[in-house]
Design a protein around this motif. Sequence first.
Motif, PDB file in Angstrom:
ATOM      1  N   LEU A  16      -0.327   6.651 -12.783  1.00  0.00           N
ATOM      2  CA  LEU A  16      -0.807   5.283 -12.577  1.00  0.00           C
ATOM      3  C   LEU A  16      -1.902   5.214 -11.519  1.00  0.00           C
ATOM      4  CD1 LEU A  16       2.436   3.117 -12.622  1.00  0.00           C
ATOM      5  CD2 LEU A  16       0.673   3.268 -14.382  1.00  0.00           C
ATOM      6  N   GLY A  17      -1.769   5.967 -10.454  1.00  0.00           N
ATOM      7  CA  GLY A  17      -2.732   5.890  -9.370  1.00  0.00           C
ATOM      8  C   GLY A  17      -2.363   4.820  -8.357  1.00  0.00           C
ATOM      9  N   GLY A  18      -2.995   4.894  -7.191  1.00  0.00           N
ATOM     10  CA  GLY A  18      -2.636   4.000  -6.091  1.00  0.00           C
ATOM     11  C   GLY A  18      -2.970   2.549  -6.332  1.00  0.00           C
TER      12      GLY A  18
ATOM     13  N   ILE B 245       1.418  -3.506  -8.702  1.00  0.00           N
ATOM     14  CA  ILE B 245       2.783  -3.749  -9.192  1.00  0.00           C
ATOM     15  C   ILE B 245       3.700  -4.141  -8.044  1.00  0.00           C
ATOM     16  CG2 ILE B 245       4.806  -2.618 -10.201  1.00  0.00           C
ATOM     17  CD1 ILE B 245       2.854  -0.950 -11.897  1.00  0.00           C
ATOM     18  N   VAL B 246       3.632  -3.407  -6.935  1.00  0.00           N
ATOM     19  CA  VAL B 246       4.483  -3.728  -5.780  1.00  0.00           C
ATOM     20  C   VAL B 246       4.110  -5.087  -5.205  1.00  0.00           C
ATOM     21  CG1 VAL B 246       5.177  -3.013  -3.469  1.00  0.00           C
ATOM     22  CG2 VAL B 246       4.863  -1.297  -5.259  1.00  0.00           C
TER      23      VAL B 246
ATOM     24  N   LEU C 126       0.827  -1.213   0.000  1.00  0.00           N
ATOM     25  CA  LEU C 126       0.000   0.000   0.000  1.00  0.00           C
ATOM     26  C   LEU C 126       0.861   1.262   0.000  1.00  0.00           C
ATOM     27  CD1 LEU C 126      -2.767  -1.018   2.596  1.00  0.00           C
ATOM     28  CD2 LEU C 126      -2.990  -0.911   0.129  1.00  0.00           C
ATOM     29  N   ALA C 127       1.848   1.302   0.890  1.00  0.00           N
ATOM     30  CA  ALA C 127       2.653   2.515   1.039  1.00  0.00           C
ATOM     31  C   ALA C 127       3.489   2.790  -0.212  1.00  0.00           C
ATOM     32  CB  ALA C 127       3.553   2.396   2.273  1.00  0.00           C
ATOM     33  N   ILE C 128       4.235   1.788  -0.648  1.00  0.00           N
ATOM     34  CA  ILE C 128       5.107   1.981  -1.810  1.00  0.00           C
ATOM     35  C   ILE C 128       4.265   2.131  -3.075  1.00  0.00           C
ATOM     36  CG2 ILE C 128       7.007   1.002  -3.149  1.00  0.00           C
ATOM     37  CD1 ILE C 128       7.818  -0.556  -0.630  1.00  0.00           C
ATOM     38  N   GLY C 129       3.175   1.384  -3.147  1.00  0.00           N
ATOM     39  CA  GLY C 129       2.319   1.450  -4.319  1.00  0.00           C
ATOM     40  C   GLY C 129       1.705   2.819  -4.514  1.00  0.00           C
ATOM     41  N   PHE C 130       1.211   3.419  -3.430  1.00  0.00           N
ATOM     42  CA  PHE C 130       0.630   4.756  -3.555  1.00  0.00           C
ATOM     43  C   PHE C 130       1.701   5.800  -3.851  1.00  0.00           C
ATOM     44  CE2 PHE C 130      -3.302   3.018  -2.150  1.00  0.00           C
ATOM     45  CZ  PHE C 130      -4.271   3.948  -2.494  1.00  0.00           C
ATOM     46  N   LEU C 131       2.922   5.558  -3.342  1.00  0.00           N
ATOM     47  CA  LEU C 131       4.022   6.472  -3.665  1.00  0.00           C
ATOM     48  C   LEU C 131       4.330   6.421  -5.160  1.00  0.00           C
ATOM     49  CD1 LEU C 131       6.287   8.404  -2.793  1.00  0.00           C
ATOM     50  CD2 LEU C 131       7.719   6.377  -2.379  1.00  0.00           C
TER      51      LEU C 131
ATOM     52  N   GLY D  68     -10.479  -0.618   0.995  1.00  0.00           N
ATOM     53  CA  GLY D  68     -11.047  -1.922   0.646  1.00  0.00           C
ATOM     54  C   GLY D  68     -10.514  -2.439  -0.668  1.00  0.00           C
ATOM     55  N   LEU D  69     -10.527  -1.590  -1.717  1.00  0.00           N
ATOM     56  CA  LEU D  69     -10.058  -2.035  -3.021  1.00  0.00           C
ATOM     57  C   LEU D  69      -8.564  -2.326  -3.009  1.00  0.00           C
ATOM     58  CD1 LEU D  69     -10.441  -2.578  -6.026  1.00  0.00           C
ATOM     59  CD2 LEU D  69     -10.148  -0.119  -6.443  1.00  0.00           C
ATOM     60  N   CYS D  70      -7.785  -1.437  -2.417  1.00  0.00           N
ATOM     61  CA  CYS D  70      -6.327  -1.628  -2.459  1.00  0.00           C
ATOM     62  C   CYS D  70      -5.875  -2.786  -1.582  1.00  0.00           C
ATOM     63  CB  CYS D  70      -5.625  -0.330  -2.061  1.00  0.00           C
ATOM     64  SG  CYS D  70      -5.769   0.944  -3.323  1.00  0.00           S
ATOM     65  N   THR D  71      -6.577  -3.038  -0.483  1.00  0.00           N
ATOM     66  CA  THR D  71      -6.262  -4.235   0.315  1.00  0.00           C
ATOM     67  C   THR D  71      -6.560  -5.495  -0.482  1.00  0.00           C
ATOM     68  OG1 THR D  71      -6.699  -3.094   2.403  1.00  0.00           O
ATOM     69  CG2 THR D  71      -6.803  -5.498   2.441  1.00  0.00           C
TER      70      THR D  71
END
Length: 560
Positions: A34-36, A42-43, A18-23, A447-450
């Motif tokens: 790309l967005g979160g 990808i991460v 979550l953290a690296i992906g949103f970065l 919810g979606l990103c988890t």
Amino acid sequence: MLWHLLAAQPEIALFASLAIGFLIGSFKLGPIQLGGVCGTLIVALILGQSGARISPDLKNIAFALFIFALGFTGGPQFFANIGKGWRYGALSVVEVIVVVTLVLCAVKLLRLDAGTAAGLLAGGATESAVIGTASEAIGRLGLDAAETARLQANIVTAYSVSYLFGLVTIVLFASQFAPLILRVNLREESERVWRKLGGDGALAEGQTLAMPPLVSRELKVTAAAGRSLGELEKQFGQNISVQRVLRDRSVIKAQPSLVLKAGDRVLVGGRREALVAAIPVIGAEVGGGGLPDVYVERVDVMLTRPELHGLTLAQARARVAPQEGRGVFVAAVTRLDSTIPALPGTQVHRGDVLTLVGNKEDVARGASKLGYIIRATQKTDFVFLGLGVLLGIAVGRLSVRAGGIDLTLGTGGGCLLAGLLFGWIRSRYPLIGSLPSAAAQILKDFGLCTFIAAVGLSAGADALRLIREFGIALPLAGIVITLGPALASLVIGRWLLKLDVPMLLGAIAGQQCSTPAISALVGVTGNATPVIGYTITYALSNVLLPLLGPLVVGLASKMG
């Protein structure tokens, strides 16, 4: 050592994704971002090589909360736009038909399995929610555990590859290529539409209005002596309102029947252009201080009156009796968390949030004629939320058999429909079902990103295999699946439905559920006219596209 730690404590891999992906997703390359969600995926695919796995129960709960919140926030707009918003809604139907057709063609030509086909649908249509509904559908095919896991991993990998290319395609098409195809100067066309809607100029990027649209002035009555307040306000289309009258050091209640006298001091508020025209008709502007302070309120009102749906702001004002609309002004219109121009020619829909400005008494009266005031609250009605998710799970277990294919909505489709219903109920009965917009956004994002991180971690080991198997075919297929419905909608929307170009391009971005595309489009046009078309197709496609996941899985499994 790091790989062993991630495998032993998968929660570290989850939050790192979550953290690296949103970065990663926050970086922009021109209009592309790309967005979160994509960054998280990808991460997660990379960290998934460690063997870290998230509990399927957590994954299912996260997706159920996301999809219910998605339906809840879009419910009022979805039902409001069925039927009366058919011109824009037709483009969402075009999206569904063309996307499914192209995906099935890819299944036939490339011999894709059901998982890869569903991932291609999700990526080409840039709709992440399809991953969840399609994953559930694969889980119900009755395959062994290893094959189910492989197909579900293929969804994620095909999505991640095709999404990237689909995103770039829709952003460039909407903001650059489509205006070239139509041979229009998009900025000039947007300014023309803005003025047609009643605007007096468009804003460039980074600009704000030095002269706000709603203003007030203190005037000394000369020319208007002997005229009533109601007569004056009617002369300027109810776009001005006399709020205070000072006569012989006494404040007189400003009501339509009051006749002005020479020397009266009045406080007049309203739309700037109307007030500028009214000043010489009333008298001369004087310095403030003679009248008591007047305070205005800004309240958000959910529009629920069906008779106002589809009317412009000017038409809605004309329908209201002068005494009811007096002193009430619409400062902003919000639709699906997007602000659209609050101009006289702007159409309003049931489910829109109108920001009213005026004194307390006027605003309360105006709100009662439009719908209900949205009270600021930080509390979530968990009884309503829990019952909604339970109903969605129950509906998701129902199935029908069509053409030899078992079609089941699953938890995702069921919770989406339940969210739509409960969101609509909330809009009609505002005393129940509180789910503040900030809370709903957290449910959607987390919810979606988890869910995405969980499926990405489990798919990591199979990602490279699928990429090696299909090579450049998946990116090319993603481009075609994105471009096909966009081109079809451009032709149908412009020459058959006769839509204005800025709104049409906004609708094309909305049918793809692409926030980056509408952001790039607004940057090019210099005003918010594309958002008017975007919100309608976005509301419809956000419901229709996730429901295609089980359909494509069923059809692809029969073809394979």
